[in-house]
Every structure is written in structure tokens, then in C-alpha cells.
Design an enzyme around this catalytic site. Structure first.
Site, PDB file in Angstrom:
ATOM      1  N   HIS A  45       0.679  -1.416  -0.093  1.00 56.79           N
ATOM      2  CA  HIS A  45      -0.069   0.184  -0.106  1.00 56.79           C
ATOM      3  C   HIS A  45       0.756   1.205  -0.602  1.00 56.79           C
ATOM      4  CE1 HIS A  45      -2.864   3.043   2.044  1.00 56.79           C
ATOM      5  NE2 HIS A  45      -3.663   2.656   1.324  1.00 56.79           N
TER       6      HIS A  45
ATOM      7  N   HIS B 144      -0.853  10.698  -1.913  1.00 56.91           N
ATOM      8  CA  HIS B 144      -2.192  10.829  -1.437  1.00 56.91           C
ATOM      9  C   HIS B 144      -3.020  11.687  -0.753  1.00 56.91           C
ATOM     10  CE1 HIS B 144      -5.033   9.280   1.509  1.00 56.91           C
ATOM     11  NE2 HIS B 144      -5.523   8.106   0.883  1.00 56.91           N
TER      12      HIS B 144
END
Length: 289
Positions: free
Chosen positions: A39, A81
Site C-alpha cells: 500500500h 495521497h
């Protein structure tokens, strides 16, 4: 080796696993452990969404990595992100008067000046926010596979077309690469757009649609990627019962699983993939180490 013996859905899971090149071969009556996806790279061990993070995942032996794509003020695609630069860079120090420091309000040259690693550890001071072009070239160099998230598409009109154009320019839309790439988003409209533009691509929806909604999602997605706490074995089986746009049963990649107990529990649901900040921990749990 961990085996998911889910007899009622074994055929369905095996079909999806074949599409996504899982971590082990299926055996008669069983399916191998879920694919482990790093991730934002190996983000427990290097600053997230940086080249260092995917390099670390490669060193640890993980082929699948995940990232997030957004767009700068002058139209450059970058890998980060948050829609703000505040959490993972030193933007407050470099540009103190420009709160709330949104990605879309800074040029690519300005973002290239920022330190995207010092917040994580002094060892990574000077690490930069990569452009998507830089990132794709490093993924290719590392022989990795990519779960790419179109982040906040409502902020960036046309980002789907732009992302696909860049992927095409980098050679990632040819037959050789299609098995190494999944494009996902929390926006169903964004995923549908990607599917319509490039029907051969594997696509995923981030979230947990109701079982009643699955038929409409199955028209344009290959995977449902929910938070692990929102699912059960019954839900995973229900997803596997639907066939996606490429004639294969829908798959499930669950996020974000970072400890052994949760990895065992969620793998037991029959999921096809586990997305994790600690891929080594998850792999060890599934291998019984």
C-alpha cells in the site's frame, strides 16, 4: 502454505486469481493465499508514494504496489495521497503563506522543491514527490505491478483521459502490461470512464456496494476493493458470484491489513488480495511463519 478452501466459490476465485497473477498456484480443491499488495509502496518502512517506497517493496520481494494520482496547477500528474501537501511534505516551511497547500494550487516545479521524506525519517530527507511518469518508469525498472488509484477525480476534470494517455505513452497499455495494471477509484463514475475509454484494462471500485448494486457495478469493474472491516465471508462469496466485463468472476482486494491476526481473518473470508502497509507481516502470517 495458507489455503482458502472455499468449495462453493473455488472456481470463481481461481478465475479472478488467474487474471491478477496471485502469489501462488492454485491446487485441486484449494486456492492459494491472497495476492499481497504493498500500500503506497512498503509505506511502513519508507515514505509513502515515493520511489523509495516502491524500491523497498521490490527489495522485500513484493511485485504488487499501490499508488495515488493527482494533478498539479499546471497539469502534471503526481503521485501523492492527500489533496493537500501538508502531511507528507515540508510545504509549510517552503511556502508558508499558501495554506491550505492543496496539490491543485501548486505547479509541478514548486512541488519538485519539496521534501517528501524528512517527515518520515531523517534517513529519507530530500526524497521528492514523484511525477507519475517518473513513478511508472521506476515500477517498470523494478519489474513491479501496479494498483493505480485515480484520487479525487472530482477535483481534476479529465484526469482519467490524461492518466490513460500517460500510461499509453509509457507502454503500459499494451498486451504485455495489461496483466500488471489495475486502475481503481472511490468514484464509480471515474472507474466507468476508465472502462469506457480502455475496455481491456482491469478496473476496481474502492468501497463496498450493496449486493443489490453489484449487477450494475459488474458492467464496468473487475474487482470490488472494500475496507476489510466492512466485509464478511458471505459478502465476498456474493461478489464472487457475479461476472465482470471480461467474463471472469469479480474479485475482492481488502484494505488496509497490517497485522497477522487480521490477515488470517480476512484471508479466511476468501478474498483475492490484501492491501497492506506491512507486506512482510502479512506474507509471514499467510505462510504460517
Amino acid at each position: 502454505m495458507y489455503a482458502r478452501a472455499v468449495a462453493a466459490t473455488a472456481t470463481a476465485i481461481m478465475g479472478t486469481a488467474g487474471l491478477l497473477t496471485p502469489t501462488s498456484e492454485a491446487r485441486a480443491g484449494e486456492v492459494g493465499p491472497p495476492t499481497v499488495v504493498a500500500h503506497r509502496g512498503a509505506s511502513a518502512y519508507a515514505p509513502e508514494n515515493t520511489l523509495a517506497s516502491i524500491d523497498e517493496a521490490a527489495k522485500m520481494g513484493f511485485s504488487w504496489v499501490e499508488n495515488d494520482v493527482q494533478r498539479t496547477k499546471d497539469g502534471e500528474l503526481v503521485v501523492i495521497h492527500d489533496d493537500s501537501l501538508q502531511r507528507t511534505t515540508n510545504v509549510e516551511d517552503v511556502f508558508p503563506g499558501r495554506a491550505p497547500w492543496k496539490v491543485k494550487d501548486f505547479t509541478a516545479a514548486e512541488i519538485a522543491r519539496l521534501d517528501a521524506g524528512g517527515w518520515f525519517s531523517p534517513a529519507y530527507a530530500g526524497t521528492r514527490v514523484p511525477t507519475l511518469e517518473q513513478y511508472m518508469r521506476r515500477v517498470e525498472h523494478n519489474h513491479e505491478k501496479l494498483l493505480l488509484e485515480v484520487k479525487n477525480p472530482e477535483l481534476y476534470p479529465g484526469i482519467e483521459q490524461q492518466t490513460l494517455k500517460l500510461l499509453g505513452n509509457e507502454g503500459w497499455l499494451d498486451r504485455q502490461h495489461l496483466g500488471r495494471l489495475i486502475v481503481q477509484s472511490f468514484s464509480a463514475d471515474s472507474v466507468r470512464t476508465v472502462h469506457e475509454l480502455r475496455p481491456a484494462l482491469t478496473t476496481a471500485y474502492l468501497g463496498r456496494p450493496s449486493v443489490a448494486q453489484l449487477p450494475q457495478y459488474a458492467c464496468f469493474i473487475d474487482l470490488i476493493n472494500p475496507s476489510y472491516g466492512s466485509i464478511s465471508s458471505g459478502y465476498v462469496s456474493a461478489v464472487h458470484a457475479f461476472t465482470g466485463p471480461h467474463g471472469r468472476p469479480l474479485g475482492v482486494f481488502a484494505w488496509t491489513v497490517d497485522d497477522a491476526a487480521t490477515a488470517w481473518k480476512v484471508a479466511g473470508y476468501g478474498v483475492d488480495g490484501l492491501i497492506t502497509n506491512k507486506p512482510d507481516v502479512v506474507r509471514a502470517a499467510l505462510d504460517g511463519d
